[in-house]
Design a protein around this motif. Structure first.
Motif, PDB file in Angstrom:
ATOM      1  N   ASP A  30      -8.794  -1.254  -0.124  1.00 38.03           N
ATOM      2  CA  ASP A  30      -8.466  -0.818  -1.468  1.00 38.03           C
ATOM      3  C   ASP A  30      -6.958  -0.714  -1.688  1.00 38.03           C
ATOM      4  O   ASP A  30      -6.521  -0.302  -2.755  1.00 38.03           O
ATOM      5  CB  ASP A  30      -9.120   0.533  -1.766  1.00 38.03           C
ATOM      6  CG  ASP A  30      -8.614   1.639  -0.860  1.00 38.03           C
ATOM      7  OD1 ASP A  30      -8.241   1.341   0.292  1.00 38.03           O
ATOM      8  OD2 ASP A  30      -8.579   2.801  -1.300  1.00 38.03           O
ATOM      9  N   ILE A  31      -6.154  -1.087  -0.705  1.00 35.93           N
ATOM     10  CA  ILE A  31      -4.707  -1.026  -0.875  1.00 35.93           C
ATOM     11  C   ILE A  31      -4.112  -2.421  -0.777  1.00 35.93           C
ATOM     12  O   ILE A  31      -4.717  -3.344  -0.241  1.00 35.93           O
ATOM     13  CB  ILE A  31      -4.031  -0.097   0.158  1.00 35.93           C
ATOM     14  CG1 ILE A  31      -4.112  -0.674   1.570  1.00 35.93           C
ATOM     15  CG2 ILE A  31      -4.593   1.299   0.109  1.00 35.93           C
ATOM     16  CD1 ILE A  31      -3.163  -0.025   2.543  1.00 35.93           C
ATOM     17  N   ASP A 145      -3.331   0.371  -8.971  1.00 39.27           N
ATOM     18  CA  ASP A 145      -3.931   1.432  -8.149  1.00 39.27           C
ATOM     19  C   ASP A 145      -3.895   1.082  -6.669  1.00 39.27           C
ATOM     20  O   ASP A 145      -3.696   1.958  -5.827  1.00 39.27           O
ATOM     21  CB  ASP A 145      -5.369   1.706  -8.579  1.00 39.27           C
ATOM     22  CG  ASP A 145      -5.459   2.420  -9.914  1.00 39.27           C
ATOM     23  OD1 ASP A 145      -4.426   2.949 -10.396  1.00 39.27           O
ATOM     24  OD2 ASP A 145      -6.566   2.436 -10.493  1.00 39.27           O
ATOM     25  N   ARG A 146      -4.097  -0.185  -6.323  1.00 38.83           N
ATOM     26  CA  ARG A 146      -4.079  -0.582  -4.911  1.00 38.83           C
ATOM     27  C   ARG A 146      -2.703  -0.373  -4.290  1.00 38.83           C
ATOM     28  O   ARG A 146      -2.598  -0.049  -3.111  1.00 38.83           O
ATOM     29  CB  ARG A 146      -4.547  -2.017  -4.742  1.00 38.83           C
ATOM     30  CG  ARG A 146      -6.043  -2.158  -4.949  1.00 38.83           C
ATOM     31  CD  ARG A 146      -6.489  -3.595  -4.894  1.00 38.83           C
ATOM     32  NE  ARG A 146      -7.898  -3.695  -5.252  1.00 38.83           N
ATOM     33  CZ  ARG A 146      -8.784  -4.353  -4.531  1.00 38.83           C
ATOM     34  NH1 ARG A 146      -8.431  -4.975  -3.434  1.00 38.83           N
ATOM     35  NH2 ARG A 146     -10.044  -4.388  -4.910  1.00 38.83           N
ATOM     36  N   SER A 150      -1.658   3.086  -1.441  1.00 38.40           N
ATOM     37  CA  SER A 150      -1.021   2.932  -0.130  1.00 38.40           C
ATOM     38  C   SER A 150      -0.388   4.237   0.326  1.00 38.40           C
ATOM     39  O   SER A 150      -0.062   4.401   1.487  1.00 38.40           O
ATOM     40  CB  SER A 150       0.049   1.838  -0.188  1.00 38.40           C
ATOM     41  OG  SER A 150       1.165   2.274  -0.959  1.00 38.40           O
ATOM     42  N   ASN A 151      -0.223   5.170  -0.621  1.00 37.41           N
ATOM     43  CA  ASN A 151       0.383   6.471  -0.347  1.00 37.41           C
ATOM     44  C   ASN A 151       1.805   6.373   0.195  1.00 37.41           C
ATOM     45  O   ASN A 151       2.289   7.274   0.863  1.00 37.41           O
ATOM     46  CB  ASN A 151      -0.493   7.321   0.586  1.00 37.41           C
ATOM     47  CG  ASN A 151      -1.761   7.750  -0.094  1.00 37.41           C
ATOM     48  OD1 ASN A 151      -1.767   8.027  -1.292  1.00 37.41           O
ATOM     49  ND2 ASN A 151      -2.851   7.765   0.642  1.00 37.41           N
ATOM     50  N   LEU A 156       4.871   5.858  -4.828  1.00 41.89           N
ATOM     51  CA  LEU A 156       4.327   6.964  -5.626  1.00 41.89           C
ATOM     52  C   LEU A 156       5.382   7.588  -6.538  1.00 41.89           C
ATOM     53  O   LEU A 156       5.083   7.987  -7.654  1.00 41.89           O
ATOM     54  CB  LEU A 156       3.718   8.025  -4.710  1.00 41.89           C
ATOM     55  CG  LEU A 156       2.454   7.599  -3.962  1.00 41.89           C
ATOM     56  CD1 LEU A 156       2.059   8.647  -2.927  1.00 41.89           C
ATOM     57  CD2 LEU A 156       1.321   7.339  -4.927  1.00 41.89           C
ATOM     58  N   GLU A 157       6.617   7.656  -6.065  1.00 39.92           N
ATOM     59  CA  GLU A 157       7.695   8.212  -6.880  1.00 39.92           C
ATOM     60  C   GLU A 157       8.135   7.266  -7.990  1.00 39.92           C
ATOM     61  O   GLU A 157       8.841   7.678  -8.904  1.00 39.92           O
ATOM     62  CB  GLU A 157       8.892   8.570  -5.995  1.00 39.92           C
ATOM     63  CG  GLU A 157       8.650   9.790  -5.136  1.00 39.92           C
ATOM     64  CD  GLU A 157       9.828  10.117  -4.237  1.00 39.92           C
ATOM     65  OE1 GLU A 157      10.782   9.315  -4.137  1.00 39.92           O
ATOM     66  OE2 GLU A 157       9.777  11.185  -3.603  1.00 39.92           O
TER      67      GLU A 157
END
Length: 186
Positions: A30-31, A145-146, A150-151, A156-157
């Motif tokens: 999913d990433i 979203d993928r 990945s976090n 994310l920033e």
């Protein structure tokens, strides 16, 4: 305590009937690896800093591609009569001419390479994602979203810039269907 051995008949690898890594890879499907996108975003953020006026909108001058309405129809961007996602893309478009200029600059060869790697990765994922989605807006959101899944803290920033780059790729016909092979794209 023969069960604690990692060799011979008691070895989990010895008794494995398939790919040991299959479940690990399946869980992470999913990433999309954010490495190249992160490089593109970091470069663009530095270049775009204080560059644009608020509410500036793109004009098609200097952006070669097929007509966006035709592209949206070919890709089934969203439900007929709905312009919600197209408006989201247009909102991102304040950066498009500047991004195109930055990518076109011969001094930015490394940036173009990272951009092209992201573009290829996305184009490889799109057919799989399209099988599960009705509208291309859902495909674009899934791609975004993928990357976010990945976090990676830098991704994310910079969630807005992730969307801007993906929307730029779509708008410039670098991802998605473009009609016939003779369509002029950016």
């Amino acid at each position: 305590m023969t069960g604690s051995k990692t060799w011979g008949d008691n070895s989990p690898v010895f008794n494995n009937e398939g790919n040991v890594y299959q479940n690990v890879i399946h869980l992470r499907s999913d990433i999309i690896n954010p490495y190249n996108l992160k490089k593109v975003i970091e470069f663009l953020e530095f270049e775009l800093e204080d560059e644009l006026e608020f509410n500036q909108r793109v004009h098609d001058d200097g952006l070669k591609r097929i007509n966006i309405a035709a592209k949206n129809q070919i890709n089934n961007l969203e439900e007929e009569g709905c312009n919600d996602y197209n408006a989201v893309i247009i909102e991102s478009s304040i950066y498009f001419i500047t991004i195109k200029d930055i990518l076109s600059d011969p001094r930015n060869k490394a940036l173009r390479k990272s951009y092209n790697n992201v573009k290829k990765t996305i184009n490889n994922k799109i057919p799989i994602i399209k099988r599960e989605k009705e509208y291309f807006s859902e495909v674009l959101n899934d791609v975004i979203d993928r990357f976010l899944n990945s976090n990676d803290i830098d991704i994310l920033e910079n969630e807005e810039m992730v969307s801007v780059v993906i929307h730029f790729m779509y708008y410039m016909c670098h991802i998605g269907e473009n009609g016939d092979d003779n369509a002029e794209t950016g």
